[in-house]
Design a protein around this motif. Structure first.
Motif, PDB file in Angstrom:
ATOM      1  N   HIS A  17       0.105  47.800  12.745  1.00 31.07           N
ATOM      2  CA  HIS A  17       1.242  47.081  13.326  1.00 31.07           C
ATOM      3  C   HIS A  17       1.098  45.575  13.119  1.00 31.07           C
ATOM      4  CE1 HIS A  17       2.952  50.670  14.898  1.00 31.07           C
ATOM      5  NE2 HIS A  17       2.040  50.877  15.837  1.00 31.07           N
ATOM      6  N   ALA A  18      -0.126  45.066  13.274  1.00 39.09           N
ATOM      7  CA  ALA A  18      -0.346  43.624  13.103  1.00 39.09           C
ATOM      8  C   ALA A  18      -0.144  43.202  11.655  1.00 39.09           C
ATOM      9  CB  ALA A  18      -1.758  43.260  13.566  1.00 39.09           C
ATOM     10  N   THR A  66       0.456  38.653  19.659  1.00 36.84           N
ATOM     11  CA  THR A  66       0.395  39.847  20.504  1.00 36.84           C
ATOM     12  C   THR A  66      -0.167  41.037  19.738  1.00 36.84           C
ATOM     13  OG1 THR A  66       2.280  39.086  21.825  1.00 36.84           O
ATOM     14  CG2 THR A  66       1.766  41.436  21.903  1.00 36.84           C
ATOM     15  N   ALA A  67       0.277  41.197  18.494  1.00 34.44           N
ATOM     16  CA  ALA A  67      -0.183  42.325  17.681  1.00 34.44           C
ATOM     17  C   ALA A  67      -1.660  42.210  17.360  1.00 34.44           C
ATOM     18  CB  ALA A  67       0.635  42.398  16.395  1.00 34.44           C
ATOM     19  N   TRP A  68      -2.119  41.007  17.012  1.00 35.81           N
ATOM     20  CA  TRP A  68      -3.536  40.836  16.660  1.00 35.81           C
ATOM     21  C   TRP A  68      -4.432  40.899  17.887  1.00 35.81           C
ATOM     22  CZ3 TRP A  68      -5.271  42.141  12.323  1.00 35.81           C
ATOM     23  CH2 TRP A  68      -4.513  41.965  11.161  1.00 35.81           C
ATOM     24  N   ARG A  69      -3.928  40.516  19.047  1.00 43.95           N
ATOM     25  CA  ARG A  69      -4.716  40.706  20.269  1.00 43.95           C
ATOM     26  C   ARG A  69      -5.024  42.181  20.473  1.00 43.95           C
ATOM     27  NH1 ARG A  69      -0.927  36.970  24.118  1.00 43.95           N
ATOM     28  NH2 ARG A  69      -1.900  34.917  23.734  1.00 43.95           N
ATOM     29  N   ALA A 117      -5.212  44.467  18.159  1.00 43.47           N
ATOM     30  CA  ALA A 117      -6.178  44.887  17.145  1.00 43.47           C
ATOM     31  C   ALA A 117      -7.593  44.462  17.524  1.00 43.47           C
ATOM     32  CB  ALA A 117      -5.787  44.309  15.789  1.00 43.47           C
ATOM     33  N   VAL A 118      -7.729  43.227  18.008  1.00 46.60           N
ATOM     34  CA  VAL A 118      -9.049  42.740  18.446  1.00 46.60           C
ATOM     35  C   VAL A 118      -9.572  43.601  19.582  1.00 46.60           C
ATOM     36  CG1 VAL A 118     -10.221  40.838  19.634  1.00 46.60           C
ATOM     37  CG2 VAL A 118      -8.751  40.364  17.664  1.00 46.60           C
ATOM     38  N   GLU A 119      -8.713  43.894  20.535  1.00 44.73           N
ATOM     39  CA  GLU A 119      -9.126  44.741  21.658  1.00 44.73           C
ATOM     40  C   GLU A 119      -9.555  46.116  21.164  1.00 44.73           C
ATOM     41  OE1 GLU A 119      -7.352  46.524  25.894  1.00 44.73           O
ATOM     42  OE2 GLU A 119      -6.162  45.152  24.667  1.00 44.73           O
ATOM     43  N   GLY A 120      -8.841  46.635  20.170  1.00 47.98           N
ATOM     44  CA  GLY A 120      -9.155  47.956  19.656  1.00 47.98           C
ATOM     45  C   GLY A 120     -10.526  48.035  19.017  1.00 47.98           C
ATOM     46  N   TRP A 136     -10.133  36.702  12.803  1.00 50.73           N
ATOM     47  CA  TRP A 136      -9.652  35.730  11.811  1.00 50.73           C
ATOM     48  C   TRP A 136      -8.126  35.675  11.824  1.00 50.73           C
ATOM     49  CZ3 TRP A 136      -9.174  37.722   6.167  1.00 50.73           C
ATOM     50  CH2 TRP A 136      -8.490  36.786   5.377  1.00 50.73           C
ATOM     51  N   ARG A 137      -7.508  36.848  11.749  1.00 48.53           N
ATOM     52  CA  ARG A 137      -6.046  36.887  11.721  1.00 48.53           C
ATOM     53  C   ARG A 137      -5.453  36.427  13.052  1.00 48.53           C
ATOM     54  NH1 ARG A 137      -4.915  36.379   6.552  1.00 48.53           N
ATOM     55  NH2 ARG A 137      -5.580  38.157   5.271  1.00 48.53           N
ATOM     56  N   LEU A 138      -6.125  36.747  14.155  1.00 47.24           N
ATOM     57  CA  LEU A 138      -5.656  36.266  15.454  1.00 47.24           C
ATOM     58  C   LEU A 138      -5.713  34.745  15.502  1.00 47.24           C
ATOM     59  CD1 LEU A 138      -4.767  36.596  18.390  1.00 47.24           C
ATOM     60  CD2 LEU A 138      -7.181  36.951  19.001  1.00 47.24           C
ATOM     61  N   ALA A 139      -6.792  34.171  14.992  1.00 45.20           N
ATOM     62  CA  ALA A 139      -6.921  32.708  14.971  1.00 45.20           C
ATOM     63  C   ALA A 139      -5.816  32.080  14.131  1.00 45.20           C
ATOM     64  CB  ALA A 139      -8.291  32.311  14.424  1.00 45.20           C
ATOM     65  N   GLU A 140      -5.490  32.682  12.993  1.00 42.50           N
ATOM     66  CA  GLU A 140      -4.389  32.186  12.163  1.00 42.50           C
ATOM     67  C   GLU A 140      -3.067  32.211  12.926  1.00 42.50           C
ATOM     68  OE1 GLU A 140      -5.040  32.955   7.436  1.00 42.50           O
ATOM     69  OE2 GLU A 140      -4.355  34.649   8.630  1.00 42.50           O
ATOM     70  N   ALA A 141      -2.804  33.355  13.571  1.00 42.42           N
ATOM     71  CA  ALA A 141      -1.537  33.492  14.300  1.00 42.42           C
ATOM     72  C   ALA A 141      -1.473  32.512  15.468  1.00 42.42           C
ATOM     73  CB  ALA A 141      -1.387  34.930  14.800  1.00 42.42           C
ATOM     74  N   CYS A 142      -2.600  32.321  16.160  1.00 48.20           N
ATOM     75  CA  CYS A 142      -2.633  31.380  17.285  1.00 48.20           C
ATOM     76  C   CYS A 142      -2.370  29.953  16.798  1.00 48.20           C
ATOM     77  CB  CYS A 142      -3.988  31.449  17.991  1.00 48.20           C
ATOM     78  SG  CYS A 142      -4.199  32.910  19.039  1.00 48.20           S
ATOM     79  N   ALA A 143      -2.949  29.601  15.659  1.00 47.04           N
ATOM     80  CA  ALA A 143      -2.722  28.264  15.108  1.00 47.04           C
ATOM     81  C   ALA A 143      -1.236  28.054  14.825  1.00 47.04           C
ATOM     82  CB  ALA A 143      -3.546  28.064  13.841  1.00 47.04           C
TER      83      ALA A 143
END
Length: 343
Positions: A177-178, A193-196, A198-201, A215-222
Motif C-alpha cells: 500500500h505504501a 500514514t502508509a509508511w508508518r 509499514a514500519v510498524e509491521g 528510509w521511505r518514512l523519512a522521505e515522506a515526512c520531509a
C-alpha cells in the motif's frame, strides 16, 4: 549418521541462514551459507545460496551476488521465485529499477501458489515489484494496479499455515500500500500514514526491510514537513544500515540527510532552540554545571534539558546524543571544531 541431509536437517539449515539474515546478522548468515559446502543436495544449495545472494546485494557486492546465483535456479519450481527476488535486489541497488521490475513482475505472473509458504512469497514479490516500478518512474503504468490487484487477491484466497495472515504477511501488504501511494504520488501526509504502518509491521521483524521502510518514512515526512519524525526515522535507518554494512542503503540515506539539512531552518527539528544550544555544548564536552553557567541556568535545569535530549533522540549517553546530532544534521560541526570555536 547422514541426518544433516535428511529432510528436516536440510530445512533447518536453510531456516538457520534465513533467520540470521532476517535478524540482521549478515556476517553470520554468510558464514553459515559458505559452511554448507559443495556436498549439499541441490535443494539446500539453492535455498542457502539465494539468501547469501540477497545479503551480498544488500552490501553492494553485486558481482559476487550474481555469481552466487546459479541461472538454473530461476527455473527451479521451489526456489525460482526466491532467486528472482535476489536477482531483482541486485538490479534495484545497481540502479536498474526497470530491469528489476521486469524480473519481479514476470515472477509474480508465473506464481501459482496460494498455500504456505508460497503464499507469503507472492505478497513480497508484488510489494517489491511496485517498489521497482515506482523507482523507475512508472507510477502511472497500468502494471501498478495489476500487481496491486494480484497481491490483494492472494490475501483474499491464500491459505497461510495459521489460517490467517501473520505478522510478516501483514507487513508486506502494508509495504504494498505504501509503495502504491509512492508510485502514484499521492499527497505526502497520506504517504506518511502508509509508511508508518509499514514500519510498524516490520518492527521486530526483518532488520533490513525495517530500515528500508524507515528510509521511505523519512522521505515522506520531509515532504510533509514533519521534520522531527523524519529525522528520528532517518537516524534509525542510518544506524541499522551502518550496522549491517548495507552500503547502497547507507548511500541513499546519506543523500537524504544532506537534502534534509539543506532545507533545515534554525531551531526546528526534534529539539527546541534551547535544547540545540545544550546539545552544542555537550558536543564541546561541557558538563551539566558548565552548560548551566554558560547558558545562565541552574545545573539541575541543565540536567533536565540533557535528559530531554536523550529521550527525544533515543540516546543513552552524551556521546551517542552527539553522534546522532551530527548524523541527523542537528549539529553542523564536530566536537573538535566546537572546542576550537570556544577557545
Amino acid at each position: 549418521m547422514g541426518l544433516t541431509w535428511a529432510p528436516y536437517g536440510m530445512q533447518l539449515l536453510s531456516l538457520q541462514v534465513t533467520a540470521s539474515a532476517a535478524g540482521g546478522e549478515f556476517d553470520r548468515a554468510l558464514r553459515q551459507a559458505r559452511a554448507v559446502g559443495p556436498q549439499a543436495p541441490p535443494q539446500v544449495a539453492t535455498a542457502v545460496g539465494v539468501v547469501a545472494a540477497r545479503v551480498l546485494a544488500a552490501r553492494g557486492a553485486f558481482e559476487e551476488a550474481l555469481a552466487a546465483l546459479d541461472p538454473a535456479w530461476l527455473d527451479d519450481p521451489d526456489e525460482g521465485l526466491s532467486a528472482a527476488l535476489a536477482r531483482a535486489e541486485v538490479l534495484r541497488w545497481r540502479g536498474e529499477p526497470a530491469a528489476a521490475a521486469e524480473v519481479l513482475v514476470a515472477a509474480l505472473s508465473s506464481f501459482r501458489g496460494v498455500e504456505h509458504p508460497s503464499h507469503l512469497l507472492g505478497l513480497r514479490l508484488g510489494a517489491l515489484a511496485v517498489a521497482a516500478l515506482a523507482d523507475a518512474g512508472r507510477g502511472d503504468d497500468p502494471l501498478v494496479e495489476r500487481v496491486r490487484a494480484r497481491v490483494l487477491d492472494l490475501v483474499a484466497v491464500g491459505q497461510p499455515r495459521a489460517g490467517v495472515l501473520g505478522p510478516e504477511g501483514r507487513a508486506w501488504v502494508a509495504v504494498l500500500h505504501a509503495e502504491v501511494a509512492r508510485a502514484r504520488g499521492v499527497p505526502a501526509p497520506e504517504q506518511v500514514t502508509a509508511w508508518r504502518a509499514a514500519v510498524e509491521g516490520f518492527t521486530g521483524g526483518d532488520v533490513l526491510e525495517l530500515a528500508r521502510c524507515r528510509w521511505r518514512l523519512a522521505e515522506a515526512c520531509a515532504a510533509a514537513g514533519l521534520r522531527e519524525e523524519g529525522l528520528l526515522a532517518l537516524d534509525e535507518a542510518r544506524r541499522a544500515a551502518s550496522r549491517l554494512r548495507a552500503v547502497p542503503l547507507s548511500a541513499v540515506l546519506e543523500d537524504l540527510a544532506r537534502r534534509v539539512r539543506a532545507s533545515a531552518s534554525p531551531g526546528r527539528g526534534p529539539l527546541t532552540a534551547r535544547e540545540l544550544q545544550v546539545l552544542d555544548l555537550l558536543a564541546a564536552g561541557r558538563t551539566n554545571r558548565q552548560v548551566g553557567e554558560q547558558l545562565f541556568m541552574a545545573e539541575k535545569t541543565a540536567s533536565v534539558h540533557v535528559s530531554r535530549i536523550f529521550a527525544k533522540l533515543g540516546a543513552s549517553s552524551r556521546a551517542e546524543a552527539v553522534s546522532i546530532g551530527l548524523r541527523s544534521g542537528l549539529l553542523h560541526s564536530s566536537p573538535t571544531d566546537q572546542d576550537r570555536q570556544d577557545t
